[in-house]
Design a protein around this motif. Structure first.
Motif, short mmCIF file in Angstrom:
data_model
loop_
_atom_site.label_atom_id
_atom_site.label_comp_id
_atom_site.label_asym_id
_atom_site.label_seq_id
_atom_site.Cartn_x
_atom_site.Cartn_y
_atom_site.Cartn_z
N VAL A 252 0.86 -1.17 0.00
CA VAL A 252 0.00 0.00 0.00
C VAL A 252 0.90 1.23 0.00
O VAL A 252 1.65 1.45 0.96
N PHE A 253 0.85 2.00 -1.08
CA PHE A 253 1.62 3.24 -1.15
C PHE A 253 0.83 4.32 -0.42
O PHE A 253 -0.19 4.80 -0.91
N SER A 254 1.31 4.67 0.76
CA SER A 254 0.58 5.59 1.62
C SER A 254 0.62 7.01 1.07
O SER A 254 1.65 7.46 0.57
N HIS A 255 -0.55 7.70 1.19
CA HIS A 255 -0.70 9.11 0.79
C HIS A 255 0.20 9.45 -0.40
O HIS A 255 1.04 10.34 -0.32
N HIS A 256 0.00 8.75 -1.49
CA HIS A 256 0.88 8.92 -2.65
C HIS A 256 0.87 10.38 -3.09
O HIS A 256 -0.19 11.00 -3.25
N LYS A 257 2.08 10.93 -3.27
CA LYS A 257 2.21 12.33 -3.64
C LYS A 257 3.52 12.58 -4.35
O LYS A 257 4.44 11.74 -4.30
N LEU A 258 3.62 13.74 -4.98
CA LEU A 258 4.86 14.23 -5.58
C LEU A 258 5.16 15.57 -4.93
O LEU A 258 4.43 16.54 -5.14
N ALA A 259 6.21 15.62 -4.13
CA ALA A 259 6.48 16.80 -3.31
C ALA A 259 7.48 17.73 -4.01
O ALA A 259 8.51 17.28 -4.52
N GLY A 260 7.16 19.00 -4.00
CA GLY A 260 8.05 20.00 -4.57
C GLY A 260 7.73 20.32 -6.01
O GLY A 260 7.39 19.44 -6.81
N GLU A 261 7.88 21.61 -6.35
CA GLU A 261 7.44 22.09 -7.67
C GLU A 261 8.13 21.36 -8.82
O GLU A 261 7.51 21.09 -9.85
N GLY A 346 4.89 20.71 14.78
CA GLY A 346 4.28 20.09 13.61
C GLY A 346 3.89 21.18 12.63
O GLY A 346 3.70 22.34 13.02
N ALA A 347 3.77 20.80 11.36
CA ALA A 347 3.49 21.81 10.34
C ALA A 347 2.66 21.23 9.20
O ALA A 347 2.63 20.01 8.99
N ILE A 348 2.00 22.13 8.49
CA ILE A 348 1.25 21.80 7.28
C ILE A 348 2.01 22.42 6.11
O ILE A 348 2.34 23.60 6.14
N TYR A 349 2.30 21.60 5.11
CA TYR A 349 3.14 22.02 3.98
C TYR A 349 2.34 22.02 2.68
O TYR A 349 1.81 20.98 2.29
N PHE A 350 2.31 23.14 2.00
CA PHE A 350 1.67 23.22 0.70
C PHE A 350 2.73 22.95 -0.36
O PHE A 350 3.44 23.86 -0.79
N LEU A 351 2.85 21.68 -0.76
CA LEU A 351 3.94 21.30 -1.65
C LEU A 351 3.53 20.37 -2.78
O LEU A 351 4.37 19.87 -3.52
N MET A 352 2.21 20.14 -2.96
CA MET A 352 1.73 19.29 -4.04
C MET A 352 0.99 20.14 -5.08
O MET A 352 0.58 21.26 -4.80
N ASP A 353 0.84 19.55 -6.26
CA ASP A 353 0.10 20.18 -7.34
C ASP A 353 -1.31 19.61 -7.39
O ASP A 353 -1.49 18.38 -7.32
N GLU A 354 -2.29 20.47 -7.50
CA GLU A 354 -3.69 20.06 -7.50
C GLU A 354 -3.97 19.02 -8.58
O GLU A 354 -4.73 18.07 -8.38
N ARG A 355 -3.34 19.15 -9.73
CA ARG A 355 -3.59 18.20 -10.83
C ARG A 355 -3.04 16.82 -10.51
O ARG A 355 -3.63 15.81 -10.88
N ASP A 356 -1.89 16.76 -9.83
CA ASP A 356 -1.38 15.47 -9.38
C ASP A 356 -2.34 14.83 -8.39
O ASP A 356 -2.63 13.62 -8.48
N VAL A 357 -2.83 15.62 -7.45
CA VAL A 357 -3.76 15.10 -6.45
C VAL A 357 -5.00 14.51 -7.12
O VAL A 357 -5.44 13.40 -6.81
N GLU A 358 -5.55 15.23 -8.07
CA GLU A 358 -6.75 14.76 -8.75
C GLU A 358 -6.47 13.52 -9.61
O GLU A 358 -7.28 12.59 -9.65
N ARG A 359 -5.32 13.52 -10.27
CA ARG A 359 -4.96 12.36 -11.10
C ARG A 359 -4.81 11.11 -10.24
O ARG A 359 -5.26 10.01 -10.60
N ILE A 360 -4.15 11.26 -9.08
CA ILE A 360 -3.95 10.12 -8.19
C ILE A 360 -5.29 9.63 -7.63
O ILE A 360 -5.57 8.43 -7.60
N LEU A 361 -6.13 10.56 -7.21
CA LEU A 361 -7.43 10.17 -6.65
C LEU A 361 -8.31 9.47 -7.68
O LEU A 361 -9.08 8.56 -7.34
N ALA A 362 -8.20 9.87 -8.94
CA ALA A 362 -9.02 9.26 -9.99
C ALA A 362 -8.52 7.90 -10.41
O ALA A 362 -9.25 7.15 -11.08
N HIS A 363 -7.31 7.54 -10.02
CA HIS A 363 -6.74 6.26 -10.45
C HIS A 363 -7.54 5.10 -9.86
O HIS A 363 -7.93 5.14 -8.69
N PRO A 364 -7.78 4.07 -10.63
CA PRO A 364 -8.67 2.99 -10.15
C PRO A 364 -8.14 2.21 -8.96
O PRO A 364 -8.93 1.53 -8.28
N ARG A 365 -6.85 2.28 -8.66
CA ARG A 365 -6.31 1.54 -7.51
C ARG A 365 -6.26 2.39 -6.23
O ARG A 365 -5.82 1.90 -5.19
#
Length: 485
Positions: A252-261, A346-365
């Protein structure tokens, strides 16, 4: 949605049923008897009989949502009503993610970050994993729990105070025994977080050696916060796949993301890599619908992020909820001095791209996992709004997902990946974990500025046949169970 919390038989009548399989919605009634779905009926055919009736006309009836990635290990015990979760329709939480679990950690042991993200030190009072599981059974919460064992917690239990090194063979043996004890008690597998200091010096072989107890057991899960989620994510993905194959476990790839511009857009590549791997071994991933993440304060994350928000600070409590850059200008400090003044924090970091987030969420897995940190004084809004944000923003507002596809990700898909035989779908004989919501009104309310706010439009939630949320408040019922493989 008012209704008796503990009726022997209840008919939910007149709703639009989305069964969790991905099938299109259909009109149906649903009869609950005890903790079980007794029947799924054609509309109007179950009106007779000795049961309570709840009219849900114009509402959606779905399986209760499964939060595939949480840090609720201690919150289940400290706040068993679980309002942040039941108020958004969640009936089951997966605990012990990112390599950190409440047990096994010897009582009184110093807690290195990020273990403190699980809550105050007094919660760490279970020297072995079965003792924590038994505590949950003795004092049930409002939701079910799927327990994972954290590799970093195993390290804290089995190693001396120096965690910034690979474990010795003897220490690996001790960790392997602790893991086997947990698996025998019913844990679903192991998680790792080699991104974090307590585990970053662990070798691939160390993880494989510790996880050897998982081999030969059906349905084992290896959930991982990858060693790197930015420039070196490809190598980190391959390491996780190697470990999964060696252990015979689902990765299970947890909270899959691409960090940094500079990594924005690379989800096209990483998802393709995961799809290729899926031809050879069981894999899946989870994600939440926000372009920001949250964890301990780290300068490498601050430097990658376009904005950093302080969630909490023991060094400077007044910094809670403030912007890091604003504080830095006020104080006139360099990054290293900022960390020294704020830490631990602790901190909240704005480091992902909205399009990546949507693409990952839409993925069937992809499943849905909030990754919330429930004890943060100023938490990321994902703790309170992940599931309703998907239903409102991604389904209703953007049309990125159909309603049935979104519900499938939150229910049937997660149940399948975690090997739940009788949850995640609306079928006769399956457990009655249910949510009723208004698809036109459901809405996340939690924001980054005001994150502790319950969602709107979730009108009723049932766990094991008992109502735990009535649309405005918890009912006081606590029917949650520690689920077993």
């Amino acid at each position: 949605m008012a209704g008796s919390a503990t009726p022997a038989r209840t008919l939910l009548r007149g709703g639009l049923l989305i069964d969790g399989s991905g099938a299109p919605p259909r009109a149906a009634d649903l009869l609950v008897e005890g903790d079980t779905i007794a029947a799924v009926l054609e509309p109007g055919t179950g009106a007779e009989g000795d049961h309570a009736v709840i009219d849900i006309a114009g509402r959606v009836l779905a399986p209760g949502f499964i939060d595939s990635h949480t840090h609720d290990d201690g919150y289940l015990l400290a706040h068993p009503d679980m309002v942040p979760k039941v108020s958004q329709g969640v009936t089951t939480v997966v605990t012990g993610n990112c390599g950190i679990s409440l047990a096994p950690v010897p009582p009184g042991r110093a807690l290195p970050q990020p273990l403190d993200l699980l809550g105050p030190s007094e919660l760490f009072r279970y020297a072995d994993f079965p003792a924590w599981m038994q505590a949950l059974r003795d004092a049930p919460a409002a939701v079910n729990a799927i327990p994972l064992v954290g590799h970093a917690s195993l390290r804290v239990s089995a190693m001396d105070d120096d965690l910034q090194r690979p474990a010795t063979p003897q220490e690996c043996e001790r960790m392997a025994r602790l893991l086997e004890e947990a698996l025998e008690a019913g844990a679903f597998g192991m998680s790792t977080g080699t991104f974090y200091p307590p585990a970053q010096h662990a070798t691939t072989q160390e993880i494989i050696d510790i996880g050897a107890a998982m081999r030969g057991r059906n349905g084992m899960v290896y959930a991982t916060h990858l060693r790197d989620e930015s420039d070196h994510i490809d190598a980190a993905i391959e390491e996780a796949l190697d470990i999964g194959r060696a252990l015979g476990a689902r990765v299970v790839f947890s909270h899959h993301k691409l960090a940094g511009e500079r990594n924005h857009g690379r989800s096209v590549e990483t998802l393709a890599r995961i799809d290729r791997a899926a031809l050879l071994q069981p894999v899946c991933l989870d994600c939440h619908p926000y372009p920001a993440t949250s964890t301990m304060l780290r300068l490498d994350r601050v430097r990658l992020a376009r904005r950093t928000l302080i969630a909490w600070s023991k060094g400077e409590p007044s910094a809670q909820g403030r912007d890091y850059a604003d504080l830095q200008r006020e104080w006139g400090l360099c990054d290293e001095a900022m960390l020294q003044r704020l830490a631990p924090a602790g901190a909240i970091y704005f480091l992902m791209d909205e399009r990546d987030v949507e693409r990952i969420l839409a993925h069937p897995r992809t499943m849905v996992g909030s990754d919330g940190l429930p004890f943060d004084p100023h938490p990321h809004p994902r703790q309170w709004g992940t599931f309703t944000r998907i239903l409102s923003r991604l389904v209703r507002d953007q049309g990125l997902l159909t309603l049935e596809a979104a519900v499938h990700k939150m229910t049937g898909l997660a149940a399948e990946n975690y090997g739940l035989a009788d949850r995640g779908l609306l079928r006769a004989g399956w457990k009655a974990d249910l949510v009723v919501f208004d698809p036109a009104q459901v809405q996340d309310v939690a924001t980054f500025d005001h994150p502790v706010q319950a969602s709107r439009g979730i009108e009723g939630v049932w766990v094991n046949g008992r109502q735990v949320w009535d649309g405005g408040q918890p009912t006081g019922q606590r029917p949650g169970r520690v689920l077993m493989r």
